[in-house]
Write a protein that holds these residues in place. Structure first.
Motif, mmCIF file in Angstrom:
data_model
loop_
_atom_site.group_PDB
_atom_site.id
_atom_site.type_symbol
_atom_site.label_atom_id
_atom_site.label_comp_id
_atom_site.label_asym_id
_atom_site.label_seq_id
_atom_site.Cartn_x
_atom_site.Cartn_y
_atom_site.Cartn_z
ATOM 1 N N ILE A 1 -6.873 4.912 4.846
ATOM 2 C CA ILE A 1 -7.156 3.763 5.543
ATOM 3 C C ILE A 1 -7.615 4.532 7.214
ATOM 4 O O ILE A 1 -8.487 3.996 7.907
ATOM 5 C CB ILE A 1 -6.527 2.619 5.376
ATOM 6 C CG1 ILE A 1 -6.727 2.069 4.081
ATOM 7 C CG2 ILE A 1 -7.117 1.502 6.536
ATOM 8 C CD1 ILE A 1 -5.946 0.716 3.819
ATOM 9 N N GLN A 2 -6.559 4.872 7.632
ATOM 10 C CA GLN A 2 -6.400 5.432 8.994
ATOM 11 C C GLN A 2 -7.491 6.572 9.149
ATOM 12 O O GLN A 2 -8.343 6.459 10.339
ATOM 13 C CB GLN A 2 -5.182 6.138 9.423
ATOM 14 C CG GLN A 2 -4.139 5.114 9.345
ATOM 15 C CD GLN A 2 -4.211 4.250 10.965
ATOM 16 O OE1 GLN A 2 -5.107 4.338 11.371
ATOM 17 N NE2 GLN A 2 -3.127 3.560 11.039
ATOM 18 N N ALA A 3 -7.536 7.271 8.210
ATOM 19 C CA ALA A 3 -8.504 8.228 8.249
ATOM 20 C C ALA A 3 -10.019 7.865 8.170
ATOM 21 O O ALA A 3 -11.006 8.048 8.659
ATOM 22 C CB ALA A 3 -8.683 9.260 7.001
ATOM 23 N N LEU A 4 -10.437 6.721 7.489
ATOM 24 C CA LEU A 4 -11.473 5.910 7.435
ATOM 25 C C LEU A 4 -11.880 5.437 8.656
ATOM 26 O O LEU A 4 -12.991 5.565 9.181
ATOM 27 C CB LEU A 4 -11.426 4.926 6.286
ATOM 28 C CG LEU A 4 -13.007 4.179 6.127
ATOM 29 C CD1 LEU A 4 -14.116 4.900 5.732
ATOM 30 C CD2 LEU A 4 -12.758 2.960 5.166
ATOM 31 N N LYS A 5 -10.957 4.681 9.320
ATOM 32 C CA LYS A 5 -10.902 4.220 10.703
ATOM 33 C C LYS A 5 -11.668 5.112 11.719
ATOM 34 O O LYS A 5 -12.407 4.964 12.458
ATOM 35 C CB LYS A 5 -9.697 3.495 11.189
ATOM 36 C CG LYS A 5 -9.655 2.847 12.411
ATOM 37 C CD LYS A 5 -8.463 2.305 12.871
ATOM 38 C CE LYS A 5 -8.339 1.798 14.286
ATOM 39 N NZ LYS A 5 -7.076 1.002 14.519
ATOM 40 N N GLN A 6 -11.093 6.519 11.785
ATOM 41 C CA GLN A 6 -11.412 7.655 12.591
ATOM 42 C C GLN A 6 -12.627 8.229 12.038
ATOM 43 O O GLN A 6 -12.902 9.296 12.583
ATOM 44 C CB GLN A 6 -10.169 8.465 12.667
ATOM 45 C CG GLN A 6 -8.895 7.680 13.193
ATOM 46 C CD GLN A 6 -7.724 8.657 12.925
ATOM 47 O OE1 GLN A 6 -7.841 9.919 12.663
ATOM 48 N NE2 GLN A 6 -6.408 8.219 13.320
ATOM 49 N N TYR B 1 -15.251 7.252 2.168
ATOM 50 C CA TYR B 1 -15.159 6.393 1.015
ATOM 51 C C TYR B 1 -13.370 6.360 0.573
ATOM 52 O O TYR B 1 -12.739 7.575 0.738
ATOM 53 C CB TYR B 1 -15.704 6.911 -0.045
ATOM 54 C CG TYR B 1 -15.664 6.192 -1.393
ATOM 55 C CD1 TYR B 1 -16.401 5.109 -1.594
ATOM 56 C CD2 TYR B 1 -14.948 6.940 -2.393
ATOM 57 C CE1 TYR B 1 -15.902 4.532 -2.870
ATOM 58 C CE2 TYR B 1 -14.675 6.381 -3.548
ATOM 59 C CZ TYR B 1 -15.507 5.137 -3.886
ATOM 60 O OH TYR B 1 -15.103 4.405 -5.000
ATOM 61 N N ILE B 2 -13.195 5.166 0.097
ATOM 62 C CA ILE B 2 -11.902 4.990 -0.634
ATOM 63 C C ILE B 2 -11.844 4.236 -1.653
ATOM 64 O O ILE B 2 -12.652 3.395 -1.674
ATOM 65 C CB ILE B 2 -10.794 4.457 0.498
ATOM 66 C CG1 ILE B 2 -10.485 5.257 1.930
ATOM 67 C CG2 ILE B 2 -9.403 4.112 -0.059
ATOM 68 C CD1 ILE B 2 -9.918 4.568 2.776
ATOM 69 N N LEU C 1 -9.017 -2.239 11.309
ATOM 70 C CA LEU C 1 -10.397 -1.868 10.529
ATOM 71 C C LEU C 1 -11.342 -2.953 10.438
ATOM 72 O O LEU C 1 -11.180 -3.860 9.660
ATOM 73 C CB LEU C 1 -10.088 -1.113 9.248
ATOM 74 C CG LEU C 1 -11.362 -0.588 9.030
ATOM 75 C CD1 LEU C 1 -11.920 0.425 9.659
ATOM 76 C CD2 LEU C 1 -10.878 0.078 7.306
ATOM 77 N N GLU C 2 -12.064 -2.995 11.164
ATOM 78 C CA GLU C 2 -13.365 -3.892 10.901
ATOM 79 C C GLU C 2 -14.353 -3.857 9.888
ATOM 80 O O GLU C 2 -14.805 -2.940 9.587
ATOM 81 C CB GLU C 2 -14.160 -3.878 12.318
ATOM 82 C CG GLU C 2 -15.278 -5.058 12.166
ATOM 83 C CD GLU C 2 -16.168 -5.420 13.419
ATOM 84 O OE1 GLU C 2 -17.097 -5.986 13.615
ATOM 85 O OE2 GLU C 2 -15.841 -4.196 14.625
ATOM 86 N N LEU D 1 0.770 -1.280 -0.081
ATOM 87 C CA LEU D 1 -0.003 0.115 0.063
ATOM 88 C C LEU D 1 0.975 1.260 0.076
ATOM 89 O O LEU D 1 1.757 1.302 0.891
ATOM 90 C CB LEU D 1 -0.955 -0.004 1.317
ATOM 91 C CG LEU D 1 -2.174 -0.621 1.250
ATOM 92 C CD1 LEU D 1 -2.687 -1.038 2.558
ATOM 93 C CD2 LEU D 1 -3.091 -0.152 0.346
ATOM 94 N N GLN D 2 0.522 2.075 -1.035
ATOM 95 C CA GLN D 2 1.310 3.404 -0.804
ATOM 96 C C GLN D 2 1.021 4.382 0.389
ATOM 97 O O GLN D 2 -0.055 3.959 0.878
ATOM 98 C CB GLN D 2 0.886 4.167 -2.024
ATOM 99 C CG GLN D 2 1.473 3.600 -3.322
ATOM 100 C CD GLN D 2 3.034 3.448 -3.445
ATOM 101 O OE1 GLN D 2 3.783 2.715 -2.939
ATOM 102 N NE2 GLN D 2 3.758 4.382 -4.258
ATOM 103 N N LEU D 3 1.891 5.216 0.638
ATOM 104 C CA LEU D 3 1.803 5.811 1.984
ATOM 105 C C LEU D 3 0.403 6.592 2.090
ATOM 106 O O LEU D 3 -0.149 6.504 3.028
ATOM 107 C CB LEU D 3 2.856 6.936 2.299
ATOM 108 C CG LEU D 3 2.724 7.663 3.326
ATOM 109 C CD1 LEU D 3 2.795 6.882 4.585
ATOM 110 C CD2 LEU D 3 3.906 8.673 3.493
ATOM 111 N N ASP D 4 -0.010 7.454 0.728
ATOM 112 C CA ASP D 4 -1.236 8.138 0.940
ATOM 113 C C ASP D 4 -2.435 7.119 1.183
ATOM 114 O O ASP D 4 -3.506 7.377 1.718
ATOM 115 C CB ASP D 4 -1.391 9.049 -0.249
ATOM 116 C CG ASP D 4 -1.299 8.275 -1.578
ATOM 117 O OD1 ASP D 4 -0.864 6.941 -1.635
ATOM 118 O OD2 ASP D 4 -1.690 8.783 -2.423
#
Length: 282
Positions: free
Chosen positions: A123-128, A133-134, A222-223, A115-118
């Protein structure tokens, strides 16, 4: 397969697997003969993996014969070179053969594009729950998983997020109510528009999917409430999503009803209740 059906690899095939670990073999074709896994063909390295692919793989796919192809990539992990597993079972084949991918992954490593850094940050932002949407895509040349976009998305927007000519991975924060409770469930959507994509693209997206989900669930914690595969964005209606995340429970009363007792000795009758944008060029 070997654990479930008793089909085993021949000594020749096992020996060839051992030879393939040194990195000189690009492709191994496995077929079934007389209830055994047999070496059907092999190819030595010629050029880069993506340049060898069409010249090596496509001519070996027989419209009448299911087979398994192990294709060596140029990327490596701690165990050595990474391999792409292809299960070929053509519709025109007289006999359908089904072999578990998992048994082959115990022999040769599966495929994992990083996975690229962005994409990791998304994914972290979606978890929070900072985004909802990603969309991710594979870069077949660099062998990476790249972020396409994180545009705010409602259910009505989902169909137009699905490209019509290329595969994608999507994560959607599905906000809804169920049995009086408000829920926010992450749904993974793998979109593959059928045969509009090349064989190579279909195989790579399919092979990378499991490792991507393992990474997201185990490393990012991430569930994922539901994993869905579609070939057309029109499928993504509100009703479809709800039924996928909350499938209807069916009570098979006839099959599991309490047996009737002897005549004259029945108790009281009881009532049994059942449980109730997309990176495309313009």
């Amino acid at each position: 397969m070997t654990h479930q059906t008793g089909i085993h690899a021949t000594t020749e095939l096992r020996d060839f697997f051992a030879k393939a670990r040194n990195g000189s073999v690009r492709l191994i074709k496995v077929i079934i003969e007389d209830e055994q896994l047999v070496l059907g063909a092999h190819k030595e390295l010629s050029r880069r993996w993506d340049m060898d692919y069409d010249a090596f793989v496509l001519p070996l796919l027989d419209e009448q014969q299911p087979c398994y192809v192990l294709y060596r990539l140029d990327s490596q992990n701690a165990q050595g070179y990474e391999w792409l597993f292809i299960s070929w079972s053509p519709d025109s084949s007289p006999v359908k053969t089904e072999i578990s991918v998992e048994s082959k992954h115990q022999t040769l490593q599966g495929l994992a594009f990083p996975l690229q850094l962005d994409a990791q940050q998304a994914i972290q932002a979606l978890k929070q729950k900072k985004i909802n949407y990603i969309q991710l895509k594979l870069d077949l040349e660099r062998e990476t998983i790249d972020l396409v976009h994180t545009s705010p998305t409602e259910i009505a927007d989902l169909p137009k997020r699905i490209p019509q000519d290329s595969a994608r991975y999507h994560f959607f924060l599905y906000k809804h109510s169920h049995e009086g409770d408000y829920l926010e469930s992450v749904v993974f959507i793998y979109s593959m528009p059928g045969y509009k994509c090349s064989i190579k693209e279909r195989m790579l997206y399919s092979s990378c999917k499991s490792r991507l989900l393992d990474t997201v669930e185990q490393e990012f914690c991430l569930e994922i409430a539901k994993k869905i595969e579609i070939d057309d964005g029109a499928e993504l209606t509100a009703e479809f999503l709800y039924e996928e995340v909350h499938p209807k429970q069916h009570a098979f009363k006839q099959a599991f009803a309490k047996p009737k007792g002897p005549v004259g000795k029945r108790g009281q009758k009881r009532l049994i209740k059942g449980p109730g944008e997309n990176g495309e060029e313009s």
